[in-house]
Design an enzyme around this catalytic site. Structure first.
Site, mmCIF file in Angstrom:
data_model
loop_
_atom_site.group_PDB
_atom_site.id
_atom_site.type_symbol
_atom_site.label_atom_id
_atom_site.label_comp_id
_atom_site.label_asym_id
_atom_site.label_seq_id
_atom_site.Cartn_x
_atom_site.Cartn_y
_atom_site.Cartn_z
ATOM 1 N N GLY A 89 -4.640 62.641 36.729
ATOM 2 C CA GLY A 89 -2.525 62.467 36.724
ATOM 3 C C GLY A 89 -2.362 60.836 37.045
ATOM 4 N N LEU A 90 -1.626 60.609 38.588
ATOM 5 C CA LEU A 90 -1.097 59.454 37.752
ATOM 6 C C LEU A 90 -1.415 57.498 37.163
ATOM 7 C CD1 LEU A 90 -3.548 58.459 41.067
ATOM 8 C CD2 LEU A 90 -1.472 59.182 41.544
ATOM 9 N N CYS A 91 -0.675 59.264 36.262
ATOM 10 C CA CYS A 91 -0.306 58.266 34.636
ATOM 11 C C CYS A 91 1.088 58.151 34.529
ATOM 12 C CB CYS A 91 -1.197 58.223 33.698
ATOM 13 S SG CYS A 91 -1.881 59.934 33.527
ATOM 14 N N GLY A 92 1.935 57.921 35.373
ATOM 15 C CA GLY A 92 3.280 58.427 35.043
ATOM 16 C C GLY A 92 3.950 59.452 35.009
ATOM 17 N N PHE A 94 2.984 60.667 31.940
ATOM 18 C CA PHE A 94 2.201 60.893 30.823
ATOM 19 C C PHE A 94 2.293 62.675 29.900
ATOM 20 C CE2 PHE A 94 -1.696 61.994 29.174
ATOM 21 C CZ PHE A 94 -1.949 61.154 27.760
#
Lengths: 295, 145
Positions: A89-92, A94
């Site tokens: 995760g931690l990709c907006g 996406f």
């Protein structure tokens, strides 16, 4: 008002967070560059492959009936949706963009009475769908970080198997198309049946129609083998695009996070200075009041 | 003969990028029905390749060997294009890595056969079979040299 020590503690914590997001941003930037290079290096293969297919299609009557991957099924009763998400995760937005599109499509198909087989690549997507109690036909994890052609081949093989076995009547890929680090376009691409324009429209200049080619073994069997390769290539490119998009999205998300951390530190520093000033003023007042009382 | 072209332009391309490009004297590829030698001024041809060893004779009469997987070759105007699912120059094959890949594929196929797949892993039979074949081929090509 929070005490100076409280504020100080918060500043330290935000500073540490900022260090982490900054590092993640840099890692994502490096990986993005590599992922972009990998997309770039598939280009010669893809171009040659299109030329091969187009060239062959000139020599033989391409009768879709004889190529199971080209053949349209008369009635679409079941569709396989392949959603490409990330393992991390931690990709907006996406992952959630893909999940949302997949859900929309599923509802659309269902309302038309078409059944859907959901194939999810990436732990994040799989986790979300599982949490929401969707039926998942298959999941693949551990390939999105560094997709290999082998991974694409096994996905394509599975898709082709389902399609030729008439278990599904269409295979659709949902993935993030890489535009730039700031922009990823959610894309929907029909993989099977192989769209006929692939065979028809691409005509290279070098494919002189009068050339007599020798085929080893027969032209038809070569085309029959090229089509799966084409599907593999399509899946491979989608996987690479998705990986590049993931890193791009993470880079942007982490940059934003670092920026907000910076802003937060500024605000907290201001608050801390105010608190300090307030306590100094307070002390002076106390001293003055004490001196007054003595005189 | 008036034709003064005595070499072929060879390009070997895999999905991960170009592997070889250059002018050569002869190319031998593993076609589905046996090896196929290609010399300059060969007739236009498209052939299907199987996994195996590809040999290239350079203009200095040296042989270069490559490990290639399934693919296709096109010959036209003295230009040879080899499209392979995977291709490596024999000199660039990393033997320990190929051996590790072979072991891994074997192990995973064994797990699948005995139904001992760990909970958090998924093993794809097709993928592992391909990986096994490729690793074997790479090692075979290296050992021949």
């Amino acid at each position: 008002m929070a005490s100076r020590r409280d504020i100080k503690r918060r500043i330290t914590s935000v500073q540490n967070t900022k260090k982490i997001t900054k590092a993640m941003e840099m890692v994502a930037a490096a990986r993005l560059r590599r992922a972009q290079q990998r997309i770039e290096s598939t280009r010669p293969y893809a171009i040659h492959m299109m030329e091969f297919i187009a060239g062959l299609a000139k020599y033989i009557e391409v009768d879709p009936e004889r190529f199971p991957l080209l053949q349209q099924h008369d009635e679409v009763r079941r569709v396989a949706l392949m959603a490409l998400t990330a393992d991390r995760g931690l990709c907006g937005a996406f992952n959630s963009n893909i999940v949302r599109l997949a859900q929309e499509r599923m509802h659309e198909y269902r309302s038309q009475g078409i059944e859907v087989d959901l194939v999810v690549v990436g732990k994040k997507g799989a986790g979300t769908f599982r949490f929401q109690n969707y039926d998942i036909a298959a999941t693949y994890a551990g390939i999105t970080d560094r997709p290999t052609f082998l991974d694409a081949q096994s996905l394509a093989y599975r898709a082709a198997e389902l399609y030729t076995g008439r278990q599904v009547d269409r295979v659709v890929l949902l993935f993030n198309h890489f535009v730039s680090a700031m922009e990823q376009r959610v894309t929907e691409q029909t993989v099977l049946p192989v769209q006929e324009q692939v065979v028809e429209t691409y005509t290279p200049d070098s494919a002189a129609p009068h050339m007599d080619f020798l085929f080893e073994p027969r032209a038809e069997s070569i085309l029959n083998d090229l089509l799966p390769s084409y599907v593999e290539m399509t899946v491979y490119r989608a996987l690479l695009e998705s990986t590049a998009s993931e890193h791009g999205a993470r880079m942007t998300a982490m940059r934003n996070a670092s920026e907000s951390a910076g802003e937060m530190i500024d605000k907290l520093t201001l608050a801390m200075n105010r608190a300090r000033q307030a306590s100094i003023t307070q002390e002076i007042l106390e001293v003055v009041a004490g001196a007054d009382a003595l005189s | 003969m008036a034709d003064d072209r005595h070499f072929l332009r060879l390009e070997v391309v895999s999905p991960d990028g170009p592997v070889f490009a250059g002018d050569v004297a002869m190319v031998v590829v593993p076609a589905t029905r046996g090896e196929l030698g290609i010399l300059p001024r060969h007739a236009p041809m498209v052939a299907q390749l199987t996994i195996g060893e590809m040999r290239v004779k350079t203009l200095d009469d040296l042989w270069i060997r490559l490990a290639v997987s399934e693919g296709f070759v096109k010959v036209q105007f003295d230009k040879v294009i080899v499209l392979a699912d995977a291709a490596e120059m024999a000199s660039e094959i990393d033997v320990p890595r190929a051996e590790a890949a072979l072991e891994r594929a074997k192990e995973r196929l064994d797990m699948l056969r005995n139904g001992r797949v760990p909970e958090d892993e998924e093993i794809d039979h097709y993928r592992e079979t391909l990986a096994l074949k490729r690793a074997k081929n790479r090692l075979a090509v290296v050992k021949k040299g």
